[in-house]
Design a protein around this motif. Sequence first.
Motif, mmCIF file in Angstrom:
data_model
loop_
_atom_site.group_PDB
_atom_site.id
_atom_site.type_symbol
_atom_site.label_atom_id
_atom_site.label_comp_id
_atom_site.label_asym_id
_atom_site.label_seq_id
_atom_site.Cartn_x
_atom_site.Cartn_y
_atom_site.Cartn_z
ATOM 1 N N LEU A 1 10.679 -16.022 6.806
ATOM 2 C CA LEU A 1 9.448 -16.556 6.222
ATOM 3 C C LEU A 1 8.624 -17.309 7.257
ATOM 4 C CD1 LEU A 1 7.583 -17.168 3.824
ATOM 5 C CD2 LEU A 1 9.113 -19.072 3.221
ATOM 6 N N ARG A 2 9.273 -17.985 8.190
ATOM 7 C CA ARG A 2 8.528 -18.734 9.206
ATOM 8 C C ARG A 2 7.699 -17.809 10.083
ATOM 9 N NH1 ARG A 2 13.826 -21.757 11.326
ATOM 10 N NH2 ARG A 2 14.466 -19.555 11.108
ATOM 11 N N VAL A 3 8.225 -16.645 10.398
ATOM 12 C CA VAL A 3 7.471 -15.676 11.207
ATOM 13 C C VAL A 3 6.281 -15.148 10.426
ATOM 14 C CG1 VAL A 3 7.562 -13.423 12.342
ATOM 15 C CG2 VAL A 3 9.459 -15.035 12.613
ATOM 16 N N ARG A 4 6.500 -14.810 9.165
ATOM 17 C CA ARG A 4 5.396 -14.304 8.347
ATOM 18 C C ARG A 4 4.297 -15.349 8.216
ATOM 19 N NH1 ARG A 4 9.759 -12.973 5.052
ATOM 20 N NH2 ARG A 4 9.000 -14.115 3.216
ATOM 21 N N ARG A 5 4.694 -16.602 7.985
ATOM 22 C CA ARG A 5 3.693 -17.666 7.856
ATOM 23 C C ARG A 5 2.973 -17.900 9.181
ATOM 24 N NH1 ARG A 5 6.853 -22.130 4.007
ATOM 25 N NH2 ARG A 5 6.377 -21.077 2.023
ATOM 26 N N ALA A 6 3.694 -17.818 10.274
ATOM 27 C CA ALA A 6 3.066 -18.021 11.583
ATOM 28 C C ALA A 6 2.015 -16.955 11.848
ATOM 29 C CB ALA A 6 4.135 -18.000 12.677
ATOM 30 N N LEU A 7 2.352 -15.708 11.591
ATOM 31 C CA LEU A 7 1.388 -14.624 11.827
ATOM 32 C C LEU A 7 0.159 -14.775 10.927
ATOM 33 C CD1 LEU A 7 3.828 -11.584 12.167
ATOM 34 C CD2 LEU A 7 2.586 -12.753 14.000
ATOM 35 N N SER A 8 0.382 -15.203 9.689
ATOM 36 C CA SER A 8 -0.746 -15.387 8.772
ATOM 37 C C SER A 8 -1.632 -16.551 9.211
ATOM 38 C CB SER A 8 -0.220 -15.621 7.353
ATOM 39 O OG SER A 8 -1.278 -15.705 6.426
ATOM 40 N N MET A 9 -1.018 -17.658 9.638
ATOM 41 C CA MET A 9 -1.774 -18.834 10.083
ATOM 42 C C MET A 9 -2.581 -18.557 11.349
ATOM 43 S SD MET A 9 1.288 -21.599 9.503
ATOM 44 C CE MET A 9 0.535 -22.816 10.584
ATOM 45 N N ALA A 10 -2.154 -17.591 12.133
ATOM 46 C CA ALA A 10 -2.819 -17.308 13.404
ATOM 47 C C ALA A 10 -4.082 -16.477 13.232
ATOM 48 C CB ALA A 10 -1.855 -16.585 14.339
ATOM 49 N N ILE A 11 -4.392 -16.079 12.007
ATOM 50 C CA ILE A 11 -5.545 -15.217 11.742
ATOM 51 C C ILE A 11 -6.733 -16.052 11.275
ATOM 52 C CG2 ILE A 11 -6.422 -13.296 10.359
ATOM 53 C CD1 ILE A 11 -3.477 -12.377 10.076
ATOM 54 N N ASP A 12 -7.843 -15.912 11.951
ATOM 55 C CA ASP A 12 -9.090 -16.577 11.555
ATOM 56 C C ASP A 12 -9.835 -15.624 10.620
ATOM 57 O OD1 ASP A 12 -11.527 -17.814 11.272
ATOM 58 O OD2 ASP A 12 -11.749 -18.310 13.404
ATOM 59 N N MET B 1 3.381 -17.765 -6.178
ATOM 60 C CA MET B 1 4.716 -17.446 -5.680
ATOM 61 C C MET B 1 4.654 -16.381 -4.586
ATOM 62 S SD MET B 1 8.012 -15.944 -7.779
ATOM 63 C CE MET B 1 8.031 -17.348 -8.898
ATOM 64 N N ALA B 2 3.899 -15.317 -4.817
ATOM 65 C CA ALA B 2 3.817 -14.225 -3.849
ATOM 66 C C ALA B 2 3.180 -14.671 -2.546
ATOM 67 C CB ALA B 2 3.031 -13.061 -4.443
ATOM 68 N N MET B 3 2.134 -15.484 -2.628
ATOM 69 C CA MET B 3 1.453 -15.911 -1.416
ATOM 70 C C MET B 3 2.238 -16.994 -0.668
ATOM 71 S SD MET B 3 -1.186 -13.916 -1.110
ATOM 72 C CE MET B 3 0.156 -12.778 -1.484
ATOM 73 N N ASP B 4 2.974 -17.832 -1.397
ATOM 74 C CA ASP B 4 3.849 -18.802 -0.720
ATOM 75 C C ASP B 4 4.936 -18.075 0.067
ATOM 76 O OD1 ASP B 4 2.453 -20.980 -1.639
ATOM 77 O OD2 ASP B 4 3.895 -21.516 -3.218
ATOM 78 N N ASP B 5 5.374 -16.942 -0.452
ATOM 79 C CA ASP B 5 6.424 -16.156 0.197
ATOM 80 C C ASP B 5 5.852 -15.165 1.216
ATOM 81 O OD1 ASP B 5 9.176 -15.630 0.487
ATOM 82 O OD2 ASP B 5 9.032 -13.856 -0.789
ATOM 83 N N VAL B 6 4.532 -15.135 1.355
ATOM 84 C CA VAL B 6 3.835 -14.199 2.257
ATOM 85 C C VAL B 6 4.358 -12.780 2.011
ATOM 86 C CG1 VAL B 6 2.944 -13.846 4.588
ATOM 87 C CG2 VAL B 6 3.786 -16.091 3.931
ATOM 88 N N ALA B 7 4.280 -12.362 0.747
ATOM 89 C CA ALA B 7 4.662 -10.997 0.390
ATOM 90 C C ALA B 7 3.813 -9.986 1.156
ATOM 91 C CB ALA B 7 4.490 -10.790 -1.116
ATOM 92 N N LEU B 8 2.593 -10.351 1.418
ATOM 93 C CA LEU B 8 1.668 -9.602 2.256
ATOM 94 C C LEU B 8 0.667 -10.612 2.797
ATOM 95 C CD1 LEU B 8 -0.917 -9.453 0.158
ATOM 96 C CD2 LEU B 8 0.341 -7.506 -0.749
ATOM 97 N N MET B 9 -0.184 -10.167 3.722
ATOM 98 C CA MET B 9 -1.145 -11.072 4.349
ATOM 99 C C MET B 9 -2.566 -10.604 4.044
ATOM 100 S SD MET B 9 0.676 -11.446 8.076
ATOM 101 C CE MET B 9 2.467 -11.406 8.182
ATOM 102 N N PRO B 10 -3.181 -11.129 2.977
ATOM 103 C CA PRO B 10 -4.566 -10.756 2.686
ATOM 104 C C PRO B 10 -5.486 -11.205 3.820
ATOM 105 C CG PRO B 10 -3.557 -11.889 0.816
ATOM 106 C CD PRO B 10 -2.653 -12.082 1.991
ATOM 107 N N LEU B 11 -6.473 -10.383 4.136
ATOM 108 C CA LEU B 11 -7.474 -10.733 5.149
ATOM 109 C C LEU B 11 -8.816 -11.032 4.504
ATOM 110 C CD1 LEU B 11 -6.637 -8.095 7.912
ATOM 111 C CD2 LEU B 11 -5.836 -10.459 7.735
ATOM 112 N N PHE B 12 -9.341 -10.055 3.763
ATOM 113 C CA PHE B 12 -10.657 -10.238 3.135
ATOM 114 C C PHE B 12 -10.846 -9.189 2.049
ATOM 115 C CE2 PHE B 12 -11.141 -8.090 7.305
ATOM 116 C CZ PHE B 12 -11.494 -6.806 6.890
ATOM 117 N N HIS B 13 -11.864 -9.442 1.209
ATOM 118 C CA HIS B 13 -12.288 -8.473 0.195
ATOM 119 C C HIS B 13 -13.595 -7.829 0.647
ATOM 120 C CE1 HIS B 13 -9.562 -10.832 -2.476
ATOM 121 N NE2 HIS B 13 -9.298 -9.623 -2.903
ATOM 122 N N LEU B 14 -13.676 -6.535 0.467
ATOM 123 C CA LEU B 14 -14.866 -5.806 0.888
ATOM 124 C C LEU B 14 -16.011 -5.991 -0.096
ATOM 125 C CD1 LEU B 14 -13.294 -2.399 2.000
ATOM 126 C CD2 LEU B 14 -13.991 -4.310 3.463
#
Length: 523
Positions: free
Chosen positions: A295-306, A481-494
């Motif tokens: 989970l720490r890796v998933r959160r790190a990758l998500s936090m690194a995205i602007d 729950m899903a976003m706390d667990d970084v089930a996936l990493m949303p970027l944006f909505h089109l």
Amino acid sequence: MTSGRALLAALALLPLTAPAGAQTLTIGVGGSVTSLDPHFYNAAPNASLAVHIFDRLVERDARARLTPGLAAEWRTVEPTVWEFRLRPGVKWHDGRDFTAEDVAFSIQRIPNVANSPGSYAGFVRAITRIEITDPLTIRFHTAAPHPLLPTELASVFIISRHAAASGSTEDFNTGRAAIGTGPYRLVSYASGDRTELARNDAYWAGPEPWARVSYRLMTNDGARSAAIMSGDVDVIDQVPSSDIPRLRRDPRIGIAQMQGLRMIYLSPDRSRSAAPPGVADNNGQPLAANPFNDLRVRRALSMAIDREALAERVMEGTAVASGQWLPEGAFGYNPEVPPPRFDPQGARRLLAEAGFPQGFRLTLTSPNDRYPNDAKAAQAVAQMWTRIGVQTQVDAMPWASYSARASRQEFGIRLTGWGSSTGEASYALVNIMGTYDRERRTGASNGGRYSNPELDSLTARAVATIDDEEREMLLRQAVRMAMDDVALMPLFHLINTWAHRRSIQFEPRMDERTSAQSARPVN
């Protein structure tokens, strides 16, 4: 790039002629259609073409609200029984009568389509038994109350039993089984090129204004813009963000836009304990374990995205940064789940805690012809990850190759998209975050094979809850729950964008469907 701008400038000087007696409409689409079989692949380009030929029991309007389709009405006769009354007098394109037998056949076929890279089975998972009470009445039995059944059936195309009973997906592609009840009949289908359609004058909702429709695949952004400016096509979708200002200034061309339901996101592979493809240490050697399971890796990758930078600069204002899979206002959207804060320093600390103080290497896979600026967005994410020590390269490929390989879990982490056409949070929870289970028909599009039994249980409770207010409360909990667990990493909505000739009125849609039914000649 320079020659492309020069070409567009030259095309701006050319006149556009009006439609000749509303006879032919030519549409240029950016998304690759992979089959005419409407049950083969739950992907927006396939569905956009299918709606010309096939109908559904329940339809959706431009804002994703339910409307009657082949079913004139529906109701619950018991808590676990839904009854659908079918529209009388509907004919298949070959003149035979549409009946409840066709509906039952369609529902039963969906989970059994061979080699489907993204099944529709999730939409019919609740149905345990089908009962035909007369030729125009059908009942669906469910194991538990299932208030979402009409919403889910609005994604299921009805096909003819007599045409497809012994047919395969290839029989649809050759046209033999592609007999529908829809507003257009198939004339020809050339995979990777175009589909030609002719008006169904006996359509139950009345004939469409266009006698012919030419539905052309144009995956190159510049080619689509050039085609609308030259008058070679009447409508294009996925308008390149860099061309929107120029097209807005052209008096011959109109722009239609609407906030969409499609999330662009990153999906890490969770299907194996060993390092997935494209993931290695800084010396290029395989890692001992799959870092995405931490989970720490998933959160790190998500936090690194602007995400704001992606929406404003890469997407040039045609997207809205997001931290969940539905836009604000949708059913189940959780206002307490904002986009993750851009925090590269915090991302480095988390990586170090996870045992990667020097980072590691990975390959981010992306389509290059499916979503607006898809490969460009992937490159931007790769640069952000590289800055925190995760050396990232991008492998961008055509959608046809990408989709087949993604379904086989051949990518370590990938950029992809999901359109929540139901407008409710449960759609993604069941199909892309639900544990993959062919028997239970969950996780049909869960290419990353994420699994969280607690989330599955909460989702099951939500979809069986009849009270709308209580169901939305449960869905919001599931979002958190899903976003706390970084089930996936949303970027944006089109923000869905179309360009059309001024001689045509075009209605934009939240579900991004591009069809002739949205186009009308201006009187």
